[in-house]
Design an enzyme around this catalytic site. Structure first.
Site, PDB file in Angstrom:
ATOM      1  N   CYS A  79       0.834  -1.213   0.000  1.00  0.00           N
ATOM      2  CA  CYS A  79       0.000   0.000   0.000  1.00  0.00           C
ATOM      3  C   CYS A  79       0.872   1.267   0.000  1.00  0.00           C
ATOM      4  CB  CYS A  79      -0.976  -0.057   1.177  1.00  0.00           C
ATOM      5  SG  CYS A  79      -2.330   1.115   1.006  1.00  0.00           S
ATOM      6  N   HIS A 165      -3.618  -5.440   0.513  1.00  0.00           N
ATOM      7  CA  HIS A 165      -3.051  -5.905   1.789  1.00  0.00           C
ATOM      8  C   HIS A 165      -3.052  -7.432   1.868  1.00  0.00           C
ATOM      9  CE1 HIS A 165      -2.737  -2.020   3.872  1.00  0.00           C
ATOM     10  NE2 HIS A 165      -3.716  -1.665   3.071  1.00  0.00           N
ATOM     11  N   LYS A 360       0.900 -13.209  21.816  1.00  0.00           N
ATOM     12  CA  LYS A 360       0.143 -13.965  22.820  1.00  0.00           C
ATOM     13  C   LYS A 360       0.012 -15.457  22.464  1.00  0.00           C
ATOM     14  CE  LYS A 360      -2.694 -13.686  26.440  1.00  0.00           C
ATOM     15  NZ  LYS A 360      -2.433 -12.894  27.639  1.00  0.00           N
TER      16      LYS A 360
END
Ligand code: XMP
Length: 504
Positions: A79, A165, A360
């Site tokens: 982008c 994207h 995480k």
């Protein structure tokens, strides 16, 4: 060796790093304008320039250190990153044209970036400026119906720009496109939590030297895994678990059994009375949080004094926190959560943060390898101030007991119905409302309890979970039957935004 993602402020930057890690390529995110020496410290094998809100026409156009673009590294510009590459190498970018946002279809695509992909390809676009001519010698390798220059390739065959994207799920085969780039760039794909565990253990051991470590344990996956890591690394340590009396049913016992069983030197501070005393008469949520924070630090300090001296404090900082606090991103500021990890800066400890490069889900995997039971490893997030922010108004021992019971019934039922793993977080909230009901032949005023279950990927936004009616019915019956103080059960159907996940 790594892939360096230069961040120009796209909301998707972290997602790029995650996708690369999922593909087994270690990646770090650095501020877009990081100088060459800083980037080189991470031994880059390839560069990715993220998207971002800037325009190459801005007077202070935000770009990478120009020497980086001539360093011979394979580059993928996404982008804004593509627009920057095109502009820098002499192509043409037009501003303020037709804004392309959302799904688009590549009507033509070719070359190694698209290897192994065929058929119509849906991609995700979000841009206003557009490349209208590639730099001299570069090739246009993809176009959409509206955009004749949707991807470009440099003559070196290793530098590309894509207007869409590839890191978001709405782009078909986006992960394949990133994998193809890694292939062209000869990036090795040997990063996995099991590979890194040994490295983290030995790095932590060498950082610690012969020093003694202090670690705060909340019962959550990060701090539990951290304590286990210290134990596994053979580091002399004390893990402090402050029981503030605001925990869920059986939580303390479960954490104690799991961690002690795996060699953690756990000190449990029984501080429930002290917290409840400090909370007496407090009804304002922020005031409750403040009191809990203060008491927590005081209790923690006392243990540190009693068991010290300590050479350092181990903290469960994760990679998204590192990126956020480095201020690398120009994207909108993300809400930061205060937890045990964040507290004792003022205590003057040297910090060791073994998970500072992990996401995480990678920590969850490391925790599995370290032997943390699934009941703790896969547990829903739980706020530092515990049940205190789920009791609206004053926290009293009686209300805590009522909520704790109801919460346990809700959680057990979710597990029984196989729904626990499908929601991000599920909680019960005790409201101060009393509502009328009939018990036997008599009027009965009971508390109104709210149940909330949400789906989310990061807690920043959330949707209420569409739990089956039969399940909700079952839970409401169980709660009102077993907890007589509760007269009515309601289900929260508000998303975040506008509501937050917690009620306080
Ligand atoms: P909200 O309610 O802001 O919550 O939508 C987002 C996530 O953060 C947790 N949360 C907290 N965690 N201390 C914490 O450690 C807090 O004061 C706190 N408040 C909310 C919440 O449980 C959810 O996962």
């Amino acid at each position: 060796m790594s892939v360096v993602v230069l961040d120009f402020g796209s909301q998707y930057t972290l997602l790029i790093a995650r996708r690369l890690r999922e593909l087994g390529a270690f990646s770090v995110v650095l501020p877009g304008d990081s100088p060459l020496v800083e980037v080189e410290r991470h031994r880059p094998r390839a560069l990715i320039l993220s998207g971002g809100p800037a325009s190459v026409f801005d007077s202070d156009a935000y770009g990478p250190d120009p020497t980086l673009l001539d360093a011979g590294l394979p580059i993928l510009g996404i982008c804004y990153g593509m627009q920057y590459l095109a502009h820098h190498f002499g192509g043409e970018v037009k501003s303020g044209g037709r804004r392309e946002y959302g799904r688009a279809r590549l009507v033509r695509y070719e070359g190694p970036l698209f290897a192994g992909i065929s058929g119509p390809l849906q991609v995700w676009m979000s841009h206003t400026d557009a490349v209208t001519h590639p730099p001299p010698g570069w090739e246009v390798i993809a176009e959409t119906e509206d955009n004749p220059v949707a991807a470009i390739a440099a003559p070196d065959g290793r530098t590309f720009g894509v207007q869409f994207h590839p890191e978001v799920v709405h782009t078909d085969h986006g992960t394949q496109i990133l994998a193809n780039f890694l292939g062209v760039a000869s990036v090795s794909r040997d990063w996995s939590p099991s590979e890194v565990l040994d490295r983290i253990v030995s790095e932590t051991r060498s950082q610690a030297g012969r020093g003694r470590a202090l670690v705060g344990v909340s019962g959550g996956v990060d701090s539990s895994a951290l304590a286990l890591l210290l134990a596994r690394a053979g580091i002399d340590h004390v893990a402090v678990f402050v029981d503030h009396g605001l925990l869920r049913l059986g939580e303390r016992e479960e954490v104690e059994a799991a961690l002690r069983g795996l060699g953690v030197n756990l000190v449990v501070v029984d501080a429930a009375d002290r917290f409840l005393r400090a909370l007496r008469g407090k009804v304002d949520p922020e005031e409750k949080r403040k009191v809990i924070g203060q008491e927590f630090i005081a209790a923690f300090k006392e243990v540190a004094r009693a068991h010290g001296p300590f050479a350092f404090l181990a903290q469960g900082t994760l990679y998204p926190d590192v990126i956020e606090s480095a201020g690398s991103t120009k994207a909108a500021v993300i809400k930061s959560h205060h937890n045990v990890g964040g507290l004792p800066k003022e205590m003057g400890f040297r910090l060791v943060e073994p998970f500072r490069y992990l996401f995480k889900d990678e920590v969850r995997e490391v925790a599995r390898l370290l032997g943390l039971p699934d009941s703790i490893r896969l547990r829903h997030p739980f706020p530092g101030p515990g049940l205190a922010v789920r009791i609206l108004g004053e926290v009293t021992p009686k209300r805590l007991q009522v909520l704790r019971q109801a919460d346990a019934i809700f959680t057990d039922a979710l597990k029984e119905w196989g729904l626990y793993g499908q929601v991000w977080q599920a909680l019960a909230v005790l409201t101060p409302l009393r509502s009328v009901g009939v018990v036997g032949d008599r009027r009965h005023y009971g508390y109104v309890l709210a149940l909330r279950a949400v789906t989310s990927t990061d807690g920043m936004t959330a949707d209420w979970a569409r739990l089956p009616y039969a399940f909700l019915d079952d839970v409401a019956c169980r709660i009102t039957r077993r907890v007589p103080e509760i007269g009515r059960v309601v289900y929260d159907i508000t998303g975040k935004p506008p509501a937050t996940i917690e009620w306080e």
